[in-house]
Design a protein around this motif. Structure first.
Motif, mmCIF file in Angstrom:
data_model
loop_
_atom_site.group_PDB
_atom_site.id
_atom_site.type_symbol
_atom_site.label_atom_id
_atom_site.label_comp_id
_atom_site.label_asym_id
_atom_site.label_seq_id
_atom_site.Cartn_x
_atom_site.Cartn_y
_atom_site.Cartn_z
ATOM 1 N N SER A 1 0.817 -1.215 0.000
ATOM 2 C CA SER A 1 0.000 0.000 0.000
ATOM 3 C C SER A 1 0.850 1.265 0.000
ATOM 4 O O SER A 1 0.472 2.274 -0.604
ATOM 5 N N GLY A 2 2.018 1.226 0.666
ATOM 6 C CA GLY A 2 2.879 2.400 0.689
ATOM 7 C C GLY A 2 3.348 2.777 -0.693
ATOM 8 O O GLY A 2 3.289 3.948 -1.096
ATOM 9 N N PHE A 3 3.800 1.809 -1.465
ATOM 10 C CA PHE A 3 4.271 2.064 -2.819
ATOM 11 C C PHE A 3 3.123 2.474 -3.740
ATOM 12 O O PHE A 3 3.268 3.344 -4.588
ATOM 13 N N ILE A 4 1.962 1.812 -3.577
ATOM 14 C CA ILE A 4 0.818 2.134 -4.429
ATOM 15 C C ILE A 4 0.364 3.569 -4.188
ATOM 16 O O ILE A 4 0.105 4.327 -5.131
ATOM 17 N N THR A 5 0.271 3.957 -2.921
ATOM 18 C CA THR A 5 -0.148 5.313 -2.577
ATOM 19 C C THR A 5 0.857 6.334 -3.073
ATOM 20 O O THR A 5 0.483 7.390 -3.607
ATOM 21 N N LEU B 1 2.563 10.609 -6.984
ATOM 22 C CA LEU B 1 3.510 11.113 -7.977
ATOM 23 C C LEU B 1 2.862 11.212 -9.356
ATOM 24 O O LEU B 1 3.114 12.157 -10.105
ATOM 25 N N ALA B 2 2.031 10.213 -9.677
ATOM 26 C CA ALA B 2 1.358 10.222 -10.973
ATOM 27 C C ALA B 2 0.387 11.394 -11.089
ATOM 28 O O ALA B 2 0.258 12.016 -12.144
ATOM 29 N N SER B 3 -0.315 11.702 -10.002
ATOM 30 C CA SER B 3 -1.282 12.794 -10.035
ATOM 31 C C SER B 3 -0.596 14.159 -10.107
ATOM 32 O O SER B 3 -1.138 15.105 -10.682
ATOM 33 N N ILE C 1 7.211 15.020 -10.255
ATOM 34 C CA ILE C 1 8.256 14.131 -9.742
ATOM 35 C C ILE C 1 8.171 12.812 -10.507
ATOM 36 O O ILE C 1 7.097 12.201 -10.572
ATOM 37 N N PRO C 2 9.271 12.332 -11.103
ATOM 38 C CA PRO C 2 9.208 11.114 -11.922
ATOM 39 C C PRO C 2 8.850 9.871 -11.116
ATOM 40 O O PRO C 2 9.514 9.559 -10.127
ATOM 41 N N VAL C 3 7.799 9.171 -11.555
ATOM 42 C CA VAL C 3 7.387 7.942 -10.884
ATOM 43 C C VAL C 3 8.487 6.897 -10.947
ATOM 44 O O VAL C 3 8.649 6.073 -10.039
#
Length: 453
Positions: free
Chosen positions: A351-355, A360-362, A366-368
């Motif tokens: 969940s930490g990485f997904i969030t 970052l995507a939104s 900052i490059p994902v």
């Protein structure tokens, strides 16, 4: 010799020794250590097996035994206010420290050279839900489905509704309430059986972590790790320590009271692995069952202090490492977006990485792909996140219980000091906020004292 035997018989000592042994095995025999991963995974699965039933039964019984339903809304509203303030503060302190220390400055990483295939499993799960979609997601398609998926928020919604319905039924619901009460005691009995293998789980999980990732691979990112641990330490002892002091109890004594759970989280890197035990201890220390049942599960989702610190530090670290310029307003936007995206990810694998990927995507600045930089050390930082989450949730429950007058602080101090006398009743004190509970004879009995320690 007798003292040594008694010391070795304590669960937290066994867990601590197991963690040390796991680290040694991982460093000396990494191939063998990696094969021990099922020990830790199996323990977490065992806890998750009873996780949903414990939360469900505890919430139902706690609310069903409330006399004044208005207090339920009062507790819920104050809990949400507390969660939002604390999680925002955690995001802010993470943002402040990462800017002061600058762990990613000087790495000069070109994001175009990073292989993003290793994070594809996380970025593929990124969702951009609307607020209405989030609200609809709170409603389970069926309670069986919610329990099967361990969906905390959906379980919470149905359990609150069922508890309110049973409370409104009065004496007609006493048989059902007693069944749920007995069921919750049975679940806690299973938890006690599972906890006997906690040292083995801690040994296997820590051995796997060190054996898999090693120490050499994390030297270049040690500054980020050290910054993360330092920030969590300051948050716990300054911020949470201040809240504990305002609530009338000592943070240090409270941590000693929860030492077994904290060391278990250290070994397993999972705050969920001790939720049933923490709920039980909070009741024993004097917190109302209804407050514990409502605040602890919702705190997993809405008050992940350690996760919040990690989110802002990781996002700014990636920007620093990839030389991505961020203005003050850009960082405020990062903070604002994380205030929303950090909620509702409890129980999701990675969940930490997904969030973080969603944030970052939104933002689009900052490059994902920079998340690849975190893969080598994320597992080592997860202990700090999980421990901070656990302590923050426990302190928050005590603070909210004090806020609504649903804890006997004097009794809590005695329990933490080890000087509390055995109690006659198993029901916790619910002072003015909750006037009474259902007595053993089926009638309404005045409250006498908190749960037995």
């Amino acid at each position: 010799m007798r003292k040594l035997k008694k010391l070795l018989g304590m669960l937290y000592v066994q867990v601590l020794l197991a963690v040390a042994a796991g680290i040694a095995l991982g460093a000396l025999y990494p191939t063998l250590a990696v094969d021990l991963k099922p020990f830790g995974d199996g323990f977490v699965k065992l806890i998750k097996m009873v996780f949903a039933p414990v939360i469900f039964a505890t919430i139902v019984v706690g609310i069903a035994r409330l006399e004044n339903m208005k207090e339920l809304g009062r507790v819920g509203l104050r809990a949400l206010i507390y969660f939002e303030v604390l999680s925002t503060f955690a995001l802010g302190i993470g943002l402040l420290v990462v800017n002061l220390v600058g762990p990613g400055v000087g790495m000069n990483v070109d994001p175009h050279t990073l292989d993003s295939r290793s994070i594809a499993n996380y970025t593929s799960q990124v969702k951009h839900d609307t607020f209405s979609g989030f609200i609809l997601q709170l409603i389970p398609s069926s309670i069986v489905d919610a329990l099967a998926k361990n969906d905390i928020l959906q379980i919470l919604v149905f359990a609150v509704m069922l508890g309110v319905a049973l409370a409104r039924m009065g004496k007609k619901a006493e048989i059902v309430i007693n069944v749920f009460d007995s069921f919750s005691h049975a679940m806690f009995s299973i938890v006690r059986m599972i906890m006997r293998v906690a040292p083995l789980a801690a040994f296997g999980a820590m051995a796997f972590t060190v054996g898999k990732y090693g120490f050499g691979s994390i030297i270049s990112l040690a500054k980020l790790m050290a910054t993360m641990y330092l920030t969590c330490f300051l948050f716990v002892f300054i911020v949470l320590g201040g809240i504990a002091r305002l609530s009338g109890f000592s943070l240090w004594k409270f941590l000693k009271y929860l030492k077994e759970e904290i060391f278990t989280v250290l070994g397993t890197s999972s705050s969920e692995s001790v939720v049933p035990q923490v709920m039980n201890k909070l009741e024993r220390v004097g917190c109302s069952r209804s407050v514990v049942g409502l605040v602890v599960p919702s705190g997993l989702t809405f008050n992940p202090d350690g996760q919040c610190i990690y989110y802002t530090m990781a996002a700014i670290f990636i920007a620093q490492a990839t030389n991505t310029p961020l203005t003050l307003m850009d960082q405020v936007v990062v903070l604002g977006v994380l205030m929303l995206t950090s909620k509702g990810s409890a129980g999701v694998t990675g969940s930490g990485f997904i969030t973080l990927a969603a944030t970052l995507a939104s933002l689009g600045k900052i490059p994902v792909e920079g998340m690849v930089l975190l893969l080598g050390v994320d597992r080592f930082m997860s202990e700090a996140r999980a421990i901070t989450n656990t302590i923050g949730n426990a302190v928050g429950t005590m603070a909210i219980a004090k806020w609504v007058g649903a804890v006997d602080i004097q009794r809590a101090r005695e329990v933490m000091d080890g000087s509390a006398a055995p109690m006659v009743t198993e029901e916790p004190t619910l002072v003015p906020a909750f006037a009474s509970v259902t007595g053993d004879d089926g009638g309404r009995a005045p409250l006498a004292s908190p749960a037995a320690a």
